[in-house]
Enzyme design. Structure first.
Site, mmCIF file in Angstrom:
data_model
loop_
_atom_site.group_PDB
_atom_site.id
_atom_site.type_symbol
_atom_site.label_atom_id
_atom_site.label_comp_id
_atom_site.label_asym_id
_atom_site.label_seq_id
_atom_site.Cartn_x
_atom_site.Cartn_y
_atom_site.Cartn_z
ATOM 1 N N HIS A 147 4.950 -4.251 -8.660
ATOM 2 C CA HIS A 147 3.617 -4.172 -8.052
ATOM 3 C C HIS A 147 2.776 -3.218 -8.902
ATOM 4 O O HIS A 147 3.272 -2.186 -9.371
ATOM 5 C CB HIS A 147 3.733 -3.654 -6.617
ATOM 6 C CG HIS A 147 2.401 -3.347 -6.009
ATOM 7 N ND1 HIS A 147 1.352 -4.231 -6.052
ATOM 8 C CD2 HIS A 147 1.942 -2.233 -5.373
ATOM 9 C CE1 HIS A 147 0.301 -3.680 -5.455
ATOM 10 N NE2 HIS A 147 0.633 -2.476 -5.035
ATOM 11 N N ASN A 204 -5.184 -2.709 -8.777
ATOM 12 C CA ASN A 204 -4.206 -3.034 -7.735
ATOM 13 C C ASN A 204 -4.756 -4.178 -6.881
ATOM 14 O O ASN A 204 -5.696 -3.986 -6.122
ATOM 15 C CB ASN A 204 -3.956 -1.789 -6.879
ATOM 16 C CG ASN A 204 -2.938 -2.019 -5.769
ATOM 17 O OD1 ASN A 204 -2.564 -3.161 -5.485
ATOM 18 N ND2 ASN A 204 -2.506 -0.941 -5.135
ATOM 19 N N CYS A 222 0.664 -4.165 0.363
ATOM 20 C CA CYS A 222 1.011 -4.407 -1.050
ATOM 21 C C CYS A 222 2.419 -4.959 -1.232
ATOM 22 O O CYS A 222 2.761 -5.444 -2.311
ATOM 23 C CB CYS A 222 0.822 -3.135 -1.864
ATOM 24 S SG CYS A 222 -0.891 -2.606 -1.944
HETATM 25 N N1 COA Z 1 -12.815 10.215 -10.310
HETATM 26 C C1 COA Z 1 -12.844 11.533 -10.586
HETATM 27 N N2 COA Z 1 -12.146 12.444 -9.878
HETATM 28 C C2 COA Z 1 -11.422 11.994 -8.853
HETATM 29 C C3 COA Z 1 -11.355 10.636 -8.513
HETATM 30 C C4 COA Z 1 -12.096 9.739 -9.285
HETATM 31 N N3 COA Z 1 -12.087 8.405 -9.055
HETATM 32 N N4 COA Z 1 -10.535 10.493 -7.453
HETATM 33 C C5 COA Z 1 -10.102 11.728 -7.135
HETATM 34 N N5 COA Z 1 -10.636 12.646 -7.970
HETATM 35 C C6 COA Z 1 -10.445 14.078 -7.987
HETATM 36 C C7 COA Z 1 -10.002 14.607 -6.660
HETATM 37 O O1 COA Z 1 -11.132 14.818 -5.826
HETATM 38 C C8 COA Z 1 -9.321 15.881 -7.041
HETATM 39 O O2 COA Z 1 -10.296 16.858 -7.273
HETATM 40 P P1 COA Z 1 -10.052 18.375 -6.794
HETATM 41 O O3 COA Z 1 -8.832 18.832 -7.549
HETATM 42 O O4 COA Z 1 -11.317 19.035 -7.197
HETATM 43 O O5 COA Z 1 -9.829 18.277 -5.322
HETATM 44 C C9 COA Z 1 -8.668 15.557 -8.383
HETATM 45 O O6 COA Z 1 -9.365 14.381 -8.873
HETATM 46 C C10 COA Z 1 -7.186 15.257 -8.306
HETATM 47 O O7 COA Z 1 -6.981 14.363 -7.240
HETATM 48 P P2 COA Z 1 -5.535 13.896 -6.827
HETATM 49 O O8 COA Z 1 -5.626 12.998 -5.649
HETATM 50 O O9 COA Z 1 -4.620 15.083 -6.770
HETATM 51 O O10 COA Z 1 -5.126 13.057 -8.121
HETATM 52 P P3 COA Z 1 -3.762 12.341 -8.435
HETATM 53 O O11 COA Z 1 -3.300 12.730 -9.758
HETATM 54 O O12 COA Z 1 -2.792 12.423 -7.282
HETATM 55 O O13 COA Z 1 -4.214 10.823 -8.540
HETATM 56 C C11 COA Z 1 -4.165 8.753 -7.321
HETATM 57 C C12 COA Z 1 -4.756 10.163 -7.423
HETATM 58 C C13 COA Z 1 -4.750 8.067 -6.118
HETATM 59 C C14 COA Z 1 -4.535 7.999 -8.585
HETATM 60 C C15 COA Z 1 -2.628 8.867 -7.212
HETATM 61 O O14 COA Z 1 -2.275 9.784 -6.223
HETATM 62 C C16 COA Z 1 -1.988 7.561 -6.897
HETATM 63 O O15 COA Z 1 -2.055 6.607 -7.666
HETATM 64 N N6 COA Z 1 -1.281 7.491 -5.765
HETATM 65 C C17 COA Z 1 -0.600 6.296 -5.368
HETATM 66 C C18 COA Z 1 -1.581 5.373 -4.825
HETATM 67 C C19 COA Z 1 -1.024 4.026 -4.588
HETATM 68 O O16 COA Z 1 -0.077 3.635 -5.212
HETATM 69 N N7 COA Z 1 -1.667 3.314 -3.688
HETATM 70 C C20 COA Z 1 -1.415 1.984 -3.395
HETATM 71 C C21 COA Z 1 -0.073 1.760 -2.848
HETATM 72 S S1 COA Z 1 0.098 0.088 -2.643
#
Ligand code: COA
Length: 324
Positions: free
Chosen positions: A251, A281, A114
Site C-alpha cells: 500500500h 495515497n 486503505c
Molecule cells: N507542509 C509543511 N509542513 C507540514 C505539513 C505540510 N504539508 N504537514 C505537517 N507539517 C508540519 C507540522 O505542522 C509540524 O510542524 P511543527 O513541528 O511546527 O508542529 C512538522 O511539519 C512535523 O510534523 P509531523 O506530523 O511530526 O511530521 P512527520 O514526519 O510525522 O510526517 C506524515 C507527517 C503525515 C507525513 C507522517 O506522519 C506519515 O506519513 N504518517 C503515516 C500516515 C499514513 O500512512 N496515513 C495513511 C494510512 S493508510
C-alpha cells in the site's frame, strides 16, 4: 474437489487532472520539498465531477478483463473496496456491474479504508475456494479528494484519487506454493485505534459529509509494527523464506514506510513497486494500481511471487501472497 483463485488480469484508472506539490503550495502553507522529503509524493491525480468511484472502478475493471481475455459473462461476483462510494446505496459494486453489462451473480462493497483491497481479495479468494463464485472482479476505487479538508496541510497533501482492479477465476485442484494463484491472505483489525484515522461525518449526515482526520505519527508507528507482523505471517503460512519473494507491492501511504518494509524483507529497492511519487495515497486503489503498472511494464511476470500489504483506518491491516 479443491479450488483456488487464479489472478488472470489487472487494470487501473487514474483521473486526468494531475496536481503537483507546487500547485498545492500556491494556496497552502507547504512546499514541494517538505512533501517529497516526508512522504515521497511529487504529485497526485484528482477526480473531476464525472470521475466517481463507480466510473473509475468500471474503467479499471474493463482493463483487468481485457488483460484476462474475459468477457462480462465470465464475471459472477464483483467485490469493490471503497470508503468514498458514489451513494450510500446501492453499492458502488452494483453500479459497476451495470456499467460493465454483467447480469450474473452478485455485487457488494467492502469498507476497510486503505486495507480495503486486501480485505476484498481475501473475501473473493474464500468465495472461490468455497465454490460460491468462479469469476470475481476485485476492485479498489477511491475519491479521497471529496473527503479532504483542503486547508489542512497535514492531510490533504497525502492523498490522491484512482481505481485498480483484478480479475480472479477459479481453477480446480489443491494448490502448492508453486501454483499460480492467491496463496493466502491474512486480515487483522483493532478497533481500539479507530480514532487515529477517521472521517468525522457520514453520507447519512446531511450537514456533515465529513472530512478525514489523522494522527499521522501514531498511524506511522502502527504501520511499521503491524505490517512487519503481517508479512511474516504470510511467509510462515506458506513455509516460504523472505528470499522467495520476487516483488513487494505495498500500500502506498508513505515512502518511508515502504522503504522500511522493503529493508525488513531484505529486498533490493528495485524489487519494491513504488507509485506513491506519482499517485500519492489512493487508499484501497493503491495496491491494484501499483500491480497494474508493474505487470503492464513487464516487471512482474507469470510465476513471480508477489507479497502485498496494507494498513488503514480502523485500524485494519493485512497481507496477501499471490503467485502470478
Ligand atoms: N507542509 C509543511 N509542513 C507540514 C505539513 C505540510 N504539508 N504537514 C505537517 N507539517 C508540519 C507540522 O505542522 C509540524 O510542524 P511543527 O513541528 O511546527 O508542529 C512538522 O511539519 C512535523 O510534523 P509531523 O506530523 O511530526 O511530521 P512527520 O514526519 O510525522 O510526517 C506524515 C507527517 C503525515 C507525513 C507522517 O506522519 C506519515 O506519513 N504518517 C503515516 C500516515 C499514513 O500512512 N496515513 C495513511 C494510512 S493508510
Amino acid at each position: 474437489m479443491a479450488r483456488h483463485a487464479v489472478l488472470a488480469g489487472v487494470g487501473g484508472y487514474l483521473p486526468k487532472l494531475i496536481v503537483t506539490n507546487d500547485d498545492l503550495a500556491r494556496s497552502l502553507d507547504t512546499s514541494d520539498e517538505w512533501i517529497r522529503e516526508r512522504t515521497g509524493i511529487r504529485q497526485r491525480h484528482v477526480a473531476s465531477a464525472e470521475e466517481t468511484a463507480a466510473m473509475m472502478g468500471a474503467a479499471a475493471a474493463r482493463a483487468a478483463l481485457r488483460q484476462a481475455g474475459a468477457g462480462p459473462d465470465e464475471v459472477d461476483a464483483i467485490i469493490l473496496a471503497t470508503s468514498t462510494p458514489d451513494q450510500a446505496f446501492p453499492a458502488t459494486a452494483v453500479r459497476v456491474q451495470a456499467a460493465l453489462g454483467v447480469t450474473n451473480g452478485f455485487a457488494f462493497d467492502i469498507a476497510a479504508a486503505c486495507s480495503g483491497f486486501i480485505y476484498a481479495l481475501s473475501v473473493a479468494d474464500g468465495m472461490i475456494r468455497a465454490g460460491q463464485a468462479s469469476g470475481v472482479l476485485v476492485i479498489g476505487a477511491e475519491v479521497y479528494s471529496r473527503i479532504l479538508d483542503w486547508q489542512d496541510r497535514t492531510t490533504c497533501v497525502l492523498f490522491g484519487d484512482g481505481a485498480g482492479a483484478v480479475f480472479l477465476h477459479a481453477a480446480e485442484g489443491a494448490p502448492t506454493a508453486a501454483t499460480a494463484c492467491v496463496l493466502s491472505t491474512h486480515l487483522h483489525a483493532d478497533g481500539r485505534h479507530g480514532d487515529i484515522l477517521y472521517v468525522d461525518g457520514a453520507v447519512g449526515l446531511r450537514e456533515r459529509p465529513g472530512t478525514l482526520v489523522m494522527n499521522g505519527s501514531a498511524v506511522f508507528r502502527h504501520a511499521v509494527v503491524n505490517l512487519a507482523g503481517a508479512v511474516e505471517e504470510a511467509l510462515a503460512a506458506n513455509h516460504l523464506e523472505r528470499t522467495a519473494i520476487d516483488w513487494l507491492v505495498p500500500h502506498q501511504a508513505n515512502r518511508r514506510i515502504i522503504d522500511a518494509m522493503g529493508k525488513k524483507l531484505g529486498l533490493a529497492p528495485e524489487r519494491v513497486v513504488v507509485t506513491i511519487d506519482r499517485h500519492a495515497n489512493t487508499s484501497a486503489a493503491s495496491i491494484p494500481l501499483a500491480l497494474a503498472e508493474a505487470v503492464g511494464d513487464g516487471r512482474i511476470r507469470p510465476g513471480h511471487l508477489v507479497l502485498m500489504e496494507a494498513l488503514g483506518g480502523g485500524l485494519t491491516w493485512g497481507s496477501a501472497l499471490v503467485r502470478m
